[in-house]
Scaffold this motif. Sequence first.
Motif, PDB file in Angstrom:
ATOM      1  N   PRO A  40       0.920  -2.905  -3.488  1.00 51.85           N
ATOM      2  CA  PRO A  40       2.151  -3.516  -2.966  1.00 51.85           C
ATOM      3  C   PRO A  40       2.226  -3.398  -1.452  1.00 51.85           C
ATOM      4  O   PRO A  40       1.885  -2.362  -0.879  1.00 51.85           O
ATOM      5  N   VAL A  41       2.692  -4.460  -0.799  1.00 45.31           N
ATOM      6  CA  VAL A  41       2.672  -4.467   0.657  1.00 45.31           C
ATOM      7  C   VAL A  41       3.598  -3.408   1.247  1.00 45.31           C
ATOM      8  O   VAL A  41       3.290  -2.826   2.308  1.00 45.31           O
ATOM      9  N   GLU A  42       4.725  -3.123   0.603  1.00 42.69           N
ATOM     10  CA  GLU A  42       5.627  -2.106   1.140  1.00 42.69           C
ATOM     11  C   GLU A  42       5.005  -0.722   1.066  1.00 42.69           C
ATOM     12  O   GLU A  42       5.260   0.129   1.925  1.00 42.69           O
ATOM     13  N   ILE A  43       4.177  -0.481   0.064  1.00 44.85           N
ATOM     14  CA  ILE A  43       3.439   0.780  -0.002  1.00 44.85           C
ATOM     15  C   ILE A  43       2.336   0.792   1.046  1.00 44.85           C
ATOM     16  O   ILE A  43       2.073   1.817   1.690  1.00 44.85           O
ATOM     17  N   ALA A  44       1.685  -0.349   1.244  1.00 47.12           N
ATOM     18  CA  ALA A  44       0.641  -0.438   2.272  1.00 47.12           C
ATOM     19  C   ALA A  44       1.193  -0.094   3.645  1.00 47.12           C
ATOM     20  O   ALA A  44       0.514   0.533   4.463  1.00 47.12           O
ATOM     21  N   LYS A  45       2.422  -0.489   3.924  1.00 44.17           N
ATOM     22  CA  LYS A  45       3.016  -0.239   5.235  1.00 44.17           C
ATOM     23  C   LYS A  45       3.329   1.241   5.451  1.00 44.17           C
ATOM     24  O   LYS A  45       3.266   1.740   6.584  1.00 44.17           O
ATOM     25  N   LYS A  46       3.679   1.956   4.372  1.00 44.56           N
ATOM     26  CA  LYS A  46       4.236   3.304   4.539  1.00 44.56           C
ATOM     27  C   LYS A  46       3.350   4.410   3.969  1.00 44.56           C
ATOM     28  O   LYS A  46       3.269   5.498   4.544  1.00 44.56           O
ATOM     29  N   ALA A  47       2.699   4.160   2.848  1.00 45.13           N
ATOM     30  CA  ALA A  47       1.912   5.221   2.207  1.00 45.13           C
ATOM     31  C   ALA A  47       0.739   4.610   1.448  1.00 45.13           C
ATOM     32  O   ALA A  47       0.657   4.709   0.216  1.00 45.13           O
ATOM     33  N   PRO A  48      -0.204   3.969   2.166  1.00 46.66           N
ATOM     34  CA  PRO A  48      -1.327   3.310   1.482  1.00 46.66           C
ATOM     35  C   PRO A  48      -2.204   4.317   0.744  1.00 46.66           C
ATOM     36  O   PRO A  48      -2.426   5.429   1.237  1.00 46.66           O
ATOM     37  N   TYR A  49      -2.673   3.938  -0.436  1.00 47.03           N
ATOM     38  CA  TYR A  49      -3.537   4.830  -1.211  1.00 47.03           C
ATOM     39  C   TYR A  49      -4.993   4.390  -1.175  1.00 47.03           C
ATOM     40  O   TYR A  49      -5.788   4.741  -2.045  1.00 47.03           O
ATOM     41  N   LEU A  50      -5.350   3.617  -0.139  1.00 43.32           N
ATOM     42  CA  LEU A  50      -6.730   3.286   0.186  1.00 43.32           C
ATOM     43  C   LEU A  50      -6.897   3.438   1.701  1.00 43.32           C
ATOM     44  O   LEU A  50      -5.909   3.429   2.438  1.00 43.32           O
ATOM     45  N   PRO A  51      -8.129   3.555   2.217  1.00 38.80           N
ATOM     46  CA  PRO A  51      -8.330   3.815   3.642  1.00 38.80           C
ATOM     47  C   PRO A  51      -7.893   2.662   4.544  1.00 38.80           C
ATOM     48  O   PRO A  51      -8.188   1.501   4.269  1.00 38.80           O
ATOM     49  N   VAL A  52      -7.214   3.000   5.644  1.00 36.57           N
ATOM     50  CA  VAL A  52      -6.837   2.035   6.671  1.00 36.57           C
ATOM     51  C   VAL A  52      -7.861   2.129   7.806  1.00 36.57           C
ATOM     52  O   VAL A  52      -8.117   3.216   8.328  1.00 36.57           O
ATOM     53  N   VAL A  53      -8.449   0.984   8.173  1.00 41.61           N
ATOM     54  CA  VAL A  53      -9.514   0.951   9.176  1.00 41.61           C
ATOM     55  C   VAL A  53      -9.098   0.037  10.323  1.00 41.61           C
ATOM     56  O   VAL A  53      -8.782  -1.141  10.105  1.00 41.61           O
ATOM     57  N   ALA A  54      -9.090   0.571  11.557  1.00 40.98           N
ATOM     58  CA  ALA A  54      -8.854  -0.242  12.743  1.00 40.98           C
ATOM     59  C   ALA A  54     -10.195  -0.788  13.232  1.00 40.98           C
ATOM     60  O   ALA A  54     -11.150  -0.031  13.399  1.00 40.98           O
ATOM     61  N   VAL A  55     -10.256  -2.106  13.429  1.00 39.39           N
ATOM     62  CA  VAL A  55     -11.509  -2.758  13.820  1.00 39.39           C
ATOM     63  C   VAL A  55     -11.440  -3.077  15.314  1.00 39.39           C
ATOM     64  O   VAL A  55     -10.806  -4.043  15.731  1.00 39.39           O
ATOM     65  N   ALA A  56     -12.091  -2.250  16.130  1.00 41.06           N
ATOM     66  CA  ALA A  56     -12.111  -2.442  17.579  1.00 41.06           C
ATOM     67  C   ALA A  56     -13.270  -3.365  17.943  1.00 41.06           C
ATOM     68  O   ALA A  56     -14.423  -3.079  17.620  1.00 41.06           O
ATOM     69  N   ARG A  67      -6.296  -4.424  11.756  1.00 39.74           N
ATOM     70  CA  ARG A  67      -6.508  -3.314  10.836  1.00 39.74           C
ATOM     71  C   ARG A  67      -6.645  -3.885   9.426  1.00 39.74           C
ATOM     72  O   ARG A  67      -6.000  -4.872   9.080  1.00 39.74           O
ATOM     73  N   VAL A  68      -7.486  -3.268   8.629  1.00 40.54           N
ATOM     74  CA  VAL A  68      -7.684  -3.682   7.245  1.00 40.54           C
ATOM     75  C   VAL A  68      -7.534  -2.469   6.352  1.00 40.54           C
ATOM     76  O   VAL A  68      -7.744  -1.324   6.779  1.00 40.54           O
ATOM     77  N   ILE A  69      -7.163  -2.707   5.106  1.00 41.55           N
ATOM     78  CA  ILE A  69      -7.144  -1.637   4.105  1.00 41.55           C
ATOM     79  C   ILE A  69      -8.353  -1.839   3.216  1.00 41.55           C
ATOM     80  O   ILE A  69      -8.436  -2.799   2.442  1.00 41.55           O
ATOM     81  N   ALA A  70      -9.325  -0.957   3.382  1.00 41.81           N
ATOM     82  CA  ALA A  70     -10.597  -1.083   2.677  1.00 41.81           C
ATOM     83  C   ALA A  70     -10.374  -1.064   1.173  1.00 41.81           C
ATOM     84  O   ALA A  70      -9.630  -0.226   0.645  1.00 41.81           O
ATOM     85  N   GLY A  71     -11.018  -2.001   0.492  1.00 43.24           N
ATOM     86  CA  GLY A  71     -10.946  -2.052  -0.965  1.00 43.24           C
ATOM     87  C   GLY A  71      -9.684  -2.660  -1.520  1.00 43.24           C
ATOM     88  O   GLY A  71      -9.505  -2.695  -2.749  1.00 43.24           O
ATOM     89  N   SER A  72      -8.797  -3.175  -0.668  1.00 39.06           N
ATOM     90  CA  SER A  72      -7.525  -3.704  -1.177  1.00 39.06           C
ATOM     91  C   SER A  72      -7.693  -5.050  -1.860  1.00 39.06           C
ATOM     92  O   SER A  72      -6.727  -5.572  -2.434  1.00 39.06           O
ATOM     93  N   HIS A  73      -8.891  -5.616  -1.831  1.00 41.52           N
ATOM     94  CA  HIS A  73      -9.174  -6.792  -2.658  1.00 41.52           C
ATOM     95  C   HIS A  73      -9.499  -6.369  -4.091  1.00 41.52           C
ATOM     96  O   HIS A  73      -9.539  -7.216  -4.985  1.00 41.52           O
ATOM     97  N   ARG A  74      -9.697  -5.076  -4.295  1.00 45.18           N
ATOM     98  CA  ARG A  74     -10.025  -4.558  -5.627  1.00 45.18           C
ATOM     99  C   ARG A  74      -8.788  -4.031  -6.351  1.00 45.18           C
ATOM    100  O   ARG A  74      -8.777  -3.926  -7.584  1.00 45.18           O
ATOM    101  N   LEU A  75      -7.746  -3.664  -5.589  1.00 42.12           N
ATOM    102  CA  LEU A  75      -6.461  -3.235  -6.148  1.00 42.12           C
ATOM    103  C   LEU A  75      -5.356  -4.009  -5.435  1.00 42.12           C
ATOM    104  O   LEU A  75      -5.334  -4.055  -4.205  1.00 42.12           O
ATOM    105  N   VAL A  76      -4.436  -4.586  -6.192  1.00 39.71           N
ATOM    106  CA  VAL A  76      -3.362  -5.371  -5.579  1.00 39.71           C
ATOM    107  C   VAL A  76      -2.230  -4.418  -5.162  1.00 39.71           C
ATOM    108  O   VAL A  76      -1.153  -4.374  -5.755  1.00 39.71           O
TER     109      VAL A  76
END
Length: 380
Positions: free
Chosen positions: A294-310, A283-292
Amino acid sequence: MLVARHGCLIAQAIERLGAPPLAIEIEGAAWTIAIAHQGSSVTCQPGAIEGALVVTLTAQQFSELVQNQITFNGFLVARSLPFRGGSLADVSIWDSIWICLLEGWPVVGDAITFKDRSGAPLNLAQVFTPADDAEDIRHFLAEAGYLHLRGWLDSSDMVEISAEMDEALPRAIEGDGKSWWAQIDDGTRRCVRIQHFEAQSPTTTRILASRRWAEMVSLIACDDTLTSGQYVEALVKPVGVIAGPSDVSFHRDCHLGRHAYLCARRTVGIALTPTGGGNGSLRVIAGSHRLVMPVEIAKKAPYLPVVAVATEPGDLTIHLSCTLHDSTPPRVSERRVLYVEVPLAPRHGATETGRSAEELLREQVTSIHREIAQAPEGPI
């Protein structure tokens, strides 16, 4: 100087994410970073003010922090960051804010959008083939921070590579410095990662030397000059892992440090088995190379789209090293994947001076993960 350049971005992150002031203690002295100037910048003042998150570092640790050799997250993984007056989430937020201070990399932002070259909304689940426009592929990588490619490799080679993994796995010995191990719910311990797998896989070596691979590397290089790829890791993701570094939660490849040194590279995943649904996926968080983020926020309440790559066997995934990504655990069947580092080509005239800081960090990370595999789960 850094505050003058990036203070507004830091203040914005503190305010938006509700971060406390940060106090750093070093050998009995302390300084606090807090919002100043009506919220438009930050200030640094002597002492630890009331309500601050207080972290305690040695002089050597602080030197490593300010030189971008290690992060607060890195100290946490190494179990070497005493802190008080705040939570793990506060440390994670300040980890990102500190990178913002050093790099000017925003932590939060208004209305990040994902557009294709014509200005239409970007399809974040898009799969690209060799027949697609190269500029569309490069644009997607720049916008989203990752790619899903299909048709560059022969799926029959994946069967051969998997067989070579079967030959290599019995040769791995826990503690050899070349493998990572995990605890399975049936009481066994299994090797879940083989480092430098290219030395044990003639098929992988052949793929990395092929014209099709070189074409793919040229495609994803954009304006950079990349090597053909080096340092291959073979990952086995069994069903039933209960402890150890098999499926790691959201992180960047610079999670532990050295963002400024590592993150011009690409990481290429080669799917050996199908992924998605019952056997987990990247899984990747789209655009997270553009905003740093925090990983703890990414785990619980990400403010960018989460994409599962099948993926299907032979598919490639590419992510920028500073794109947040994780791996979901398999529930039904084992998953296998290779990861290949594709770094910048050495600069003209560069000379080798013994083992690099990156190699030393890699050994440290391997040792840390080996310890984590035998200890209660902690933040990683």
